[in-house]
Every structure is written in structure tokens, then in C-alpha cells.
Write a protein that holds these residues in place. Structure first.
Motif, PDB file in Angstrom:
ATOM      1  N   TYR A 176      -7.404  13.394  24.497  1.00 28.40           N
ATOM      2  CA  TYR A 176      -7.165  12.997  25.884  1.00 28.40           C
ATOM      3  C   TYR A 176      -8.420  12.296  26.373  1.00 28.40           C
ATOM      4  O   TYR A 176      -9.513  12.869  26.304  1.00 28.40           O
ATOM      5  CB  TYR A 176      -6.851  14.202  26.769  1.00 28.40           C
ATOM      6  N   GLY A 177      -8.281  11.101  26.897  1.00 30.17           N
ATOM      7  CA  GLY A 177      -9.456  10.348  27.332  1.00 30.17           C
ATOM      8  C   GLY A 177     -10.140  10.980  28.522  1.00 30.17           C
ATOM      9  O   GLY A 177     -11.291  11.424  28.445  1.00 30.17           O
ATOM     10  N   ILE A 178      -9.423  11.041  29.658  1.00 33.09           N
ATOM     11  CA  ILE A 178      -9.945  11.657  30.883  1.00 33.09           C
ATOM     12  C   ILE A 178      -8.847  12.533  31.467  1.00 33.09           C
ATOM     13  O   ILE A 178      -7.695  12.087  31.616  1.00 33.09           O
ATOM     14  CB  ILE A 178     -10.379  10.601  31.912  1.00 33.09           C
ATOM     15  N   VAL A 200      -5.213   8.881  30.473  1.00 34.06           N
ATOM     16  CA  VAL A 200      -5.651   9.581  31.680  1.00 34.06           C
ATOM     17  C   VAL A 200      -4.546  10.529  32.112  1.00 34.06           C
ATOM     18  O   VAL A 200      -3.388  10.116  32.263  1.00 34.06           O
ATOM     19  CB  VAL A 200      -5.976   8.595  32.820  1.00 34.06           C
ATOM     20  N   PHE A 201      -4.894  11.795  32.324  1.00 36.42           N
ATOM     21  CA  PHE A 201      -3.950  12.817  32.787  1.00 36.42           C
ATOM     22  C   PHE A 201      -4.375  13.302  34.165  1.00 36.42           C
ATOM     23  O   PHE A 201      -5.554  13.598  34.387  1.00 36.42           O
ATOM     24  CB  PHE A 201      -3.933  14.004  31.821  1.00 36.42           C
ATOM     25  N   CYS A 202      -3.411  13.414  35.075  1.00 38.76           N
ATOM     26  CA  CYS A 202      -3.649  13.943  36.425  1.00 38.76           C
ATOM     27  C   CYS A 202      -2.784  15.185  36.596  1.00 38.76           C
ATOM     28  O   CYS A 202      -1.552  15.099  36.574  1.00 38.76           O
ATOM     29  CB  CYS A 202      -3.296  12.898  37.489  1.00 38.76           C
ATOM     30  N   TRP A 203      -3.428  16.336  36.803  1.00 44.42           N
ATOM     31  CA  TRP A 203      -2.758  17.622  36.863  1.00 44.42           C
ATOM     32  C   TRP A 203      -3.149  18.374  38.134  1.00 44.42           C
ATOM     33  O   TRP A 203      -4.249  18.223  38.643  1.00 44.42           O
ATOM     34  CB  TRP A 203      -3.191  18.513  35.685  1.00 44.42           C
ATOM     35  N   VAL A 223      -1.066   6.716  31.065  1.00 43.29           N
ATOM     36  CA  VAL A 223      -1.387   7.490  32.274  1.00 43.29           C
ATOM     37  C   VAL A 223      -0.242   8.455  32.533  1.00 43.29           C
ATOM     38  O   VAL A 223       0.940   8.048  32.546  1.00 43.29           O
ATOM     39  CB  VAL A 223      -1.598   6.578  33.504  1.00 43.29           C
ATOM     40  N   PHE A 224      -0.574   9.730  32.747  1.00 40.24           N
ATOM     41  CA  PHE A 224       0.410  10.761  33.066  1.00 40.24           C
ATOM     42  C   PHE A 224       0.055  11.372  34.413  1.00 40.24           C
ATOM     43  O   PHE A 224      -1.113  11.714  34.651  1.00 40.24           O
ATOM     44  CB  PHE A 224       0.421  11.854  31.994  1.00 40.24           C
ATOM     45  N   ALA A 246       3.752   7.530  32.899  1.00 37.83           N
ATOM     46  CA  ALA A 246       4.714   8.624  32.992  1.00 37.83           C
ATOM     47  C   ALA A 246       4.511   9.328  34.324  1.00 37.83           C
ATOM     48  O   ALA A 246       3.454   9.934  34.559  1.00 37.83           O
ATOM     49  CB  ALA A 246       4.539   9.603  31.837  1.00 37.83           C
ATOM     50  N   VAL A 247       5.502   9.245  35.226  1.00 42.28           N
ATOM     51  CA  VAL A 247       5.391   9.802  36.570  1.00 42.28           C
ATOM     52  C   VAL A 247       6.727  10.396  36.987  1.00 42.28           C
ATOM     53  O   VAL A 247       7.776  10.085  36.419  1.00 42.28           O
ATOM     54  CB  VAL A 247       4.972   8.728  37.599  1.00 42.28           C
ATOM     55  N   TYR A 248       6.667  11.243  37.985  1.00 46.23           N
ATOM     56  CA  TYR A 248       7.896  11.741  38.608  1.00 46.23           C
ATOM     57  C   TYR A 248       8.376  10.712  39.625  1.00 46.23           C
ATOM     58  O   TYR A 248       7.596   9.860  40.084  1.00 46.23           O
ATOM     59  CB  TYR A 248       7.640  13.104  39.251  1.00 46.23           C
TER      60      TYR A 248
END
Length: 276
Positions: A176-178, A200-203, A223-224, A246-248
Motif C-alpha cells: 500500500y503506497g499511502i 492511496v487508501f482512505c479509511w 485510490v480507495f 474505488a468509491v461508494y
């Protein structure tokens, strides 16, 4: 000879370089130091007891913790050779079983375009592609990571309740990059993130600025974004990934125009045909 950095000398350590740093956009090409040369370099490990400034070549020989109230500074041109580990440690102080640079105080990786900071993982048979944990910021403050090359980590940069400046870095071959999670709001700008599993993952309620990055050649998502996060995406180049964005459905779908030439440019999650 391995040694802990003496606390009384930890305010400023200047070390002569052993090998040239590798700039953003280039793969590591320099010959690695010999075993004897590595053993002769300062060995970073344990818990810093005072502010530390490093310049030149050093070895991250084991986990290093930067505790609250302490600052680690990596000066331009610094090369950090990372010793991987087969460890399965479960001590609560550490976030990963792999070798990690864990920051709860402040990290200032101050590379420049001409003289980047470089993390070079050393080979260790049997560990696969991701041989160390990466830069893990857990409640870190006043941190920045500029013009730094990070390779072969489980997470190039992990932000947990941390909002560093992440600018001009080359993150290559990391799983995972960031990752921004737990209310992290880093400024992720002008980075090249490539050739890993995901970019890039945003959680968990994170709202980073993701601007002017090249996020390319990942086996999964560029990007997730999960349902609780709302990043701002602007002027990114997201290409040649299996999934660009990938987004909701309620997420930043307008950023889909930044994803081009992926196997699938936009995947809507939580809907028929998407992924839960």
C-alpha cells in the motif's frame, strides 16, 4: 559492531555517506554496502530519548520508535538501509511484525529533488516482495515527508490520526503506497506512487488532500475511499491500475475524470457489480 545511539549524543548526529542516494523516478541501482560496511555504520533501533538529526548513511537495524515530544530529522541525501526481519513480535508498543519506523512524536524527512532521502531495504530470503513495515505515523505531530524514496514496504506511509505533509516522494513497490485512517488529514501532493498492490487508501473518517500525484501500475486500486472518508482529489494522474478509483456512490465520484487507461476506471462499491 552494532550499538544504540547514546542519548547524550542524540541531539545531532552527522555521518559520512556510504553510497549515493537514488532520486525520484529511478529504481535503486547502486551496489549495496558489504556486510562489514553496514556493520560500521550507525545502527538505529530502540526508542529515541532525545531529538536526533541524521545525515549520510545509517542502518535501521530494528524497530525505531520516535516517542511523543521527540523529533527525528533526516537531512537531504540521507540513505537509510533497512534490515528486514522474519519477526512475529506481538509487543503492544509496535504496530507491525516487520521492521518499522514508528513515529508518535515528529518526523521530518527533508529530502530535496536533487538530494532525496532514500530508504533501501536489504534483501532477506523468504520474505517476498514486502520486506519491512514502512513509515508508520501514529498520532504524530508537525511531521513532513518530502522528496523521500520508499521501496518494498507493507505500507510506504501509514497515517493513523496524523496529518503530515507528504510531498514529492517516490513510493515504489510497496503493498500500500499511502494509507490515511482514523481521522488523518494529510496533504498528499506531487508524489509518484507506483508498482504495488494499491496506491492511496482512505479509511475511517479521513479527509486527505490528494493533489497532483501520479498513481500508476498497481495490481488493485489506484485510490480507495471508504464510506466514512471524504478526500479532496485534484489534478491526479491515475492510470494503468486494475481499478483506478474505488468509491461508494456518495463518495468523490467527480474525481473519476482523473482515472484514465485503467482496466476499470471507476468502481462503485456497495452496489450490484461493485465490491462491498
Amino acid at each position: 559492531m552494532r550499538f544504540f545511539l547514546p542519548a547524550l549524543l542524540a541531539v545531532s548526529l552527522l555521518v559520512g555517506a556510504c553510497a549515493p542516494a537514488v532520486g525520484p523516478g529511478r529504481l535503486a541501482a547502486q551496489a549495496l554496502p558489504t556486510h562489514e560496511e553496514l556493520e560500521a555504520l550507525p545502527q538505529l533501533m530502540g526508542v529515541l530519548s532525545a531529538d536526533l538529526t541524521v545525515e549520510g548513511a545509517v542502518v535501521l537495524a530494528d524497530d525505531l520508535l520516535v516517542p511523543v515530544g521527540v523529533t527525528l530529522v533526516l537531512r537531504p541525501g540521507t540513505t537509510v538501509y533497512v534490515v528486514p526481519t522474519h519477526s512475529t513480535k506481538i509487543e503492544p508498543e509496535w504496530l507491525s511484525a516487520g521492521t518499522e519506523l514508528l513515529v508518535r512524536g515528529s518526523l521530518r524527512s527533508e529530502g530535496t529533488a536533487a538530494r532525496p532521502v532514500t530508504f533501501v531495504p536489504l534483501p532477506l530470503a523468504g520474505l517476498g516482495d514486502y520486506v519491512w513495515a514502512g513509515l508508520l505515523l501514529d498520532g504524530a505531530s508537525e511531521s513532513l515527508i518530502r522528496h523521500t524514496r520508499i521501496e518494498g514496504a507493507e505500507q510506504g506511509i501509514l497515517c493513523v490520526a496524523s496529518s503530515p505533509e507528504i510531498f514529492g516522494n517516490h513510493i515504489v513497490g510497496c503493498r500500500y503506497g499511502i494509507v490515511a485512517q482514523a481521522g488523518s488529514n494529510p496533504a498528499i501532493r506531487a508524489n509518484l506512487i507506483e508498482k504495488g498492490e494499491a496506491g492511496v487508501f482512505c479509511w475511517r473518517g479521513s479527509h486527505p488532500l490528494i493533489e497532483n500525484n501520479r498513481i500508476v501500475d498497481h495490481n488493485e486500486e489506484g485510490v480507495f475511499v471508504d464510506q466514512s472518508s471524504a478526500p479532496r482529489l485534484a489534478d491526479n494522474h491515475i492510470a494503468n491500475n486494475r481499478i483506478g478509483l474505488a468509491v461508494y456512490p456518495e463518495g468523490p465520484r467527480a474525481a473519476a475524470d482523473q482515472a484514465r487507461d485503467n482496466e476499470q476506471d471507476l468502481r462503485l462499491l456497495g452496489v450490484p457489480g461493485g465490491r462491498p
